[in-house]
Design a protein around this motif. Structure first.
Motif, PDB file in Angstrom:
ATOM      1  N   UNK A 297       3.911  -3.650  -2.920  1.00  0.00           N
ATOM      2  CA  UNK A 297       4.742  -2.924  -1.969  1.00  0.00           C
ATOM      3  C   UNK A 297       4.732  -3.599  -0.615  1.00  0.00           C
ATOM      4  N   UNK A 298       5.546  -3.067   0.286  1.00  0.00           N
ATOM      5  CA  UNK A 298       5.559  -3.590   1.646  1.00  0.00           C
ATOM      6  C   UNK A 298       4.148  -3.539   2.229  1.00  0.00           C
ATOM      7  N   UNK A 299       3.762  -4.536   3.012  1.00  0.00           N
ATOM      8  CA  UNK A 299       2.377  -4.595   3.519  1.00  0.00           C
ATOM      9  C   UNK A 299       1.904  -3.308   4.187  1.00  0.00           C
ATOM     10  N   UNK A 300       2.808  -2.612   4.859  1.00  0.00           N
ATOM     11  CA  UNK A 300       2.390  -1.401   5.569  1.00  0.00           C
ATOM     12  C   UNK A 300       2.204  -0.205   4.638  1.00  0.00           C
ATOM     13  N   UNK A 301       2.805  -0.260   3.448  1.00  0.00           N
ATOM     14  CA  UNK A 301       2.736   0.890   2.537  1.00  0.00           C
ATOM     15  C   UNK A 301       2.361   0.476   1.121  1.00  0.00           C
ATOM     16  N   UNK A 302       1.648  -0.632   0.973  1.00  0.00           N
ATOM     17  CA  UNK A 302       1.276  -1.120  -0.363  1.00  0.00           C
ATOM     18  C   UNK A 302       0.366  -0.130  -1.068  1.00  0.00           C
ATOM     19  N   UNK A 303       0.504  -0.036  -2.389  1.00  0.00           N
ATOM     20  CA  UNK A 303      -0.258   0.910  -3.204  1.00  0.00           C
ATOM     21  C   UNK A 303      -1.064   0.130  -4.233  1.00  0.00           C
ATOM     22  N   UNK A 304      -2.310   0.545  -4.438  1.00  0.00           N
ATOM     23  CA  UNK A 304      -3.174  -0.093  -5.431  1.00  0.00           C
ATOM     24  C   UNK A 304      -2.632   0.148  -6.842  1.00  0.00           C
ATOM     25  N   UNK A 305      -2.746  -0.850  -7.689  1.00  0.00           N
ATOM     26  CA  UNK A 305      -2.263  -0.721  -9.066  1.00  0.00           C
ATOM     27  C   UNK A 305      -2.819   0.523  -9.756  1.00  0.00           C
ATOM     28  N   UNK A 306      -4.103   0.761  -9.583  1.00  0.00           N
ATOM     29  CA  UNK A 306      -4.746   1.863 -10.311  1.00  0.00           C
ATOM     30  C   UNK A 306      -4.270   3.229  -9.843  1.00  0.00           C
ATOM     31  N   UNK A 307      -3.525   3.282  -8.727  1.00  0.00           N
ATOM     32  CA  UNK A 307      -2.963   4.546  -8.249  1.00  0.00           C
ATOM     33  C   UNK A 307      -1.535   4.756  -8.743  1.00  0.00           C
ATOM     34  N   UNK A 308      -1.047   3.824  -9.564  1.00  0.00           N
ATOM     35  CA  UNK A 308       0.315   3.926 -10.078  1.00  0.00           C
ATOM     36  C   UNK A 308       0.293   4.113 -11.589  1.00  0.00           C
ATOM     37  N   UNK A 309       1.267   4.846 -12.070  1.00  0.00           N
ATOM     38  CA  UNK A 309       1.416   4.985 -13.515  1.00  0.00           C
ATOM     39  C   UNK A 309       1.812   3.639 -14.104  1.00  0.00           C
ATOM     40  N   UNK A 310       1.088   3.155 -15.145  1.00  0.00           N
ATOM     41  CA  UNK A 310       1.402   1.830 -15.714  1.00  0.00           C
ATOM     42  C   UNK A 310       2.848   1.700 -16.165  1.00  0.00           C
ATOM     43  N   UNK A 311       3.427   2.787 -16.696  1.00  0.00           N
ATOM     44  CA  UNK A 311       4.804   2.736 -17.162  1.00  0.00           C
ATOM     45  C   UNK A 311       5.770   2.512 -16.003  1.00  0.00           C
ATOM     46  N   UNK A 312       5.493   3.156 -14.860  1.00  0.00           N
ATOM     47  CA  UNK A 312       6.359   2.978 -13.707  1.00  0.00           C
ATOM     48  C   UNK A 312       6.165   1.592 -13.097  1.00  0.00           C
ATOM     49  N   UNK A 313       4.917   1.123 -13.064  1.00  0.00           N
ATOM     50  CA  UNK A 313       4.645  -0.196 -12.500  1.00  0.00           C
ATOM     51  C   UNK A 313       5.364  -1.288 -13.288  1.00  0.00           C
ATOM     52  N   UNK A 314       5.510  -1.096 -14.595  1.00  0.00           N
ATOM     53  CA  UNK A 314       6.170  -2.100 -15.438  1.00  0.00           C
ATOM     54  C   UNK A 314       7.611  -2.364 -15.002  1.00  0.00           C
ATOM     55  N   UNK A 315       8.230  -1.406 -14.306  1.00  0.00           N
ATOM     56  CA  UNK A 315       9.609  -1.594 -13.854  1.00  0.00           C
ATOM     57  C   UNK A 315       9.715  -2.701 -12.811  1.00  0.00           C
ATOM     58  N   UNK A 316       8.599  -3.011 -12.187  1.00  0.00           N
ATOM     59  CA  UNK A 316       8.597  -4.059 -11.166  1.00  0.00           C
ATOM     60  C   UNK A 316       8.583  -5.456 -11.777  1.00  0.00           C
ATOM     61  N   UNK A 317       8.254  -5.571 -13.071  1.00  0.00           N
ATOM     62  CA  UNK A 317       8.001  -6.882 -13.651  1.00  0.00           C
ATOM     63  C   UNK A 317       8.901  -7.161 -14.855  1.00  0.00           C
TER      64      UNK A 317
END
Length: 574
Positions: free
Chosen positions: A394-414
């Protein structure tokens, strides 16, 4: 007991109790038909005993016919619950297991034998279908009917009931001994069957290799040995269990012999009349059937319970953690002191890696084999989680740790293209869209054109695993997938390392098309293919030892320059 039921019914205990109730009711009605037979026999023989007219014979026959019709309507709900609901539950269970496995980390998936998963999805669930549609309902129904018969005979005459059921405790002791003895043997037989199946799959996939090396199938002794071991273990299990099972069945069946032997004394003493004793004997003989059913199916249940354990082991594997908090804006990546160690390794594959990748840049990861390049890329893709440290997006000011995101939603980034591509038996369109029909033909055509897929149309068929395509052609179809998804971060794992110069050039042009649409992170085998990247990271021994542009790294006169010169002069980097 309830834990065992949850195991074999995959947690559907309430539906199981409903099935047992309906099946027991149906079997009770079927068993009760013996009373109409006794009624008819009594009406037929009464005139010979007391000289009365058989006035109730027609009534008994009509009542029996009406009872048969009622039994049919009682059996229909039990049939639906036993078979239709069971098979629907099994189908849902297979999908649930597939969904669970899909959400496991790459580390967990790499440790699973594909043959093991296949057997659980097909054979183990088929075993549970047998358990839930046949064995368990029939066992419970048999116990229910036998208890009612025991209660009825005890009320009628406790001496008769004692004669008939006196051997039942011995039968239960034998069955208990068989269960204890067969547990380890069942596990060995199942393990041997899995090994034989795995060896067979390996042999089939390697037939071309055997032929190329002039080796016939007879030379593959491991397959022959595994089948021989399976034969021995299966015979040992059958030979060990069946004599005890027959002993238990003999004990249960011996009650009818004891009852007949004692019957002459009951009749002689006037305790029962001959017709009454004949009817009691018929009822007792009819109850032997559910008792023998219990003996055989109880032993089968112990064997099939192993299938439920295999499924439960897979379902208990821990999925990747994360919360559905919504994806952050931006696609900047930050790695903060990331370490990773494989479970069986003695040292870290990555150690204290810190890295920042701004959105929209092109990054190449290079270095010697075994240095940690693929591990780094897989961590960025969250195929697995770091042993320590954090990865944020995420943007440097609002970046979120991977472990705080649902893996299914994170996959949309890649979007990811691995070195070993996976294609399915179907059309080119299906392999690009992966079955998502929301993409138009124009969108698919544009993706194929941009990825330099000029060797096939979207309606052409692809063989299983893409066997009718070259390595470069398979890679370009996978790149077309990435172009179609338009994910902000594209990850490529040495996609040109094993390609010839023509396929490599076409694939590199396709990769260049990706670079203009977002962040591209590439593991590169040939340094000449990444000289114009925004940033090159040299990874060795699990650490980043150098990073910068191509020119900056050459100026350092370090490990990157040594690899560059070795490549120019045609030497392999060690």
């Amino acid at each position: 007991m309830f834990e065992f039921l949850d195991l074999v019914t995959l947690g559907q205990r309430k539906k199981f109790f409903k099935t047992v109730l309906l099946v027991s009711l149906s079997d009770l009605f079927n068993f009760s038909s013996i009373f109409f037979i006794c009624w008819i026999i009594y009406q037929m023989f009464s005139p010979w005993l007391d000289g009365s007219e058989p006035e109730g014979l027609a009534v008994a026959a009509c009542a029996a016919a009406a009872f048969m019709l009622l039994s049919y309507f009682i059996a229909v709900p039990g049939y639906r619950s036993t078979y239709i609901d069971t098979y629907r539950q099994s189908a849902a269970g297979r999908l649930q297991l597939a969904e669970h496995i899909r959400k496991l980390s790459a580390e967990q998936l790499s440790g699973l034998d594909p043959e093991r998963i296949s057997r659980s999805m097909m054979n183990d669930f088929a075993d549970l279908e047998t358990v839930c549609s046949h064995l368990l309902p029939e066992i419970c129904s048999a116990v229910f009917v036998c208890l009612l018969v025991a209660a009825g005979l005890t009320i009628y005459n406790w001496q008769i009931a004692l004669c008939f059921f006196c051997c039942i405790p011995a039968a239960f002791l034998i069955l208990r001994a068989v269960v204890r003895r067969s547990g380890s043997m069942t596990d060995r037989q199942r393990k041997t069957a899995l090994e034989a199946s795995s060896n067979l799959s390996e042999f089939i996939s390697g037939i071309a290799t055997f032929k190329a090396n002039c080796m016939g199938g007879a030379k593959f002794s491991r397959l022959t040995d595994s089948f021989e071991q399976l034969r021995k273990q299966s015979l040992r299990l059958e030979v060990t269990m069946m004599p005890f099972a027959l002993m238990a069945m003999s004990c249960m069946g011996s009650g009818i012999g004891i009852l007949v032997f004692a019957g002459q004394y009951f009749i002689a003493s006037g305790t029962v009349t001959p017709v009454e004793f004949l009817c009691v004997t018929l009822i007792a003989a009819r109850s032997i059937v559910p008792m023998l059913t219990f003996s055989v199916e109880f032993l089968e249940l112990q064997y099939f319970a192993g299938s439920a354990k295999k499924i439960r082991e897979l379902m208990m594997m821990k999925q990747m953690e994360g919360k559905s908090a919504g994806l952050p804006a931006g696609s900047d990546l930050q790695l903060d002191r990331v370490c990773y160690r494989y479970p069986s390794a003695a040292k870290d594959a990555l150690s204290n890696v810190s890295l920042s990748i701004p959105a929209g840049t092109s990054v190449a990861i290079v270095g010697p084999s075994g240095g940690g390049k693929s591990t780094l890329l897989r961590l960025i893709a969250r195929c697995m989680d770091p042993t320590s440290g954090q990865i944020r997006i995420g943007d440097p000011a609002s970046a979120v740790c991977y472990t705080d995101l649902d893996p299914e939603e994170l996959n949309r980034k890649f979007s990811i293209v691995f070195q070993n591509t996976v294609l399915f038996n179907g059309t080119v369109r299906f392999n690009v869209t992966l079955g998502d029909e929301s993409f138009t033909r124009e969108q698919v055509e544009n993706a194929l054109k941009t990825a330099r897929v000029d060797f096939a149309t979207q309606d052409d068929l692809i063989a299983e695993y893409g066997q009718n395509l070259s390595g470069g052609e398979r890679q370009r179809i996978c790149i077309a997938r990435c172009l179609l998804r338009k994910a902000p971060v594209v990850l490529l794992d040495e996609v040109t390392s094993s390609l010839d110069v023509w396929n490599s050039r076409a694939t590199q042009q396709a990769i260049s098309s990706l670079a203009g649409s977002g962040t591209v992170i590439v593991i590169a085998h040939r340094l000449q293919s990444v000289t114009d990247y925004d940033r090159i990271i040299f990874v060795e021994n699990g650490s980043i030892v150098e990073e910068g542009t191509h020119g900056e790294l050459l100026a350092l006169n370090g490990r990157y320059r040594a690899m560059w010169e070795a490549e120019l002069h045609g030497f392999s980097q060690r």
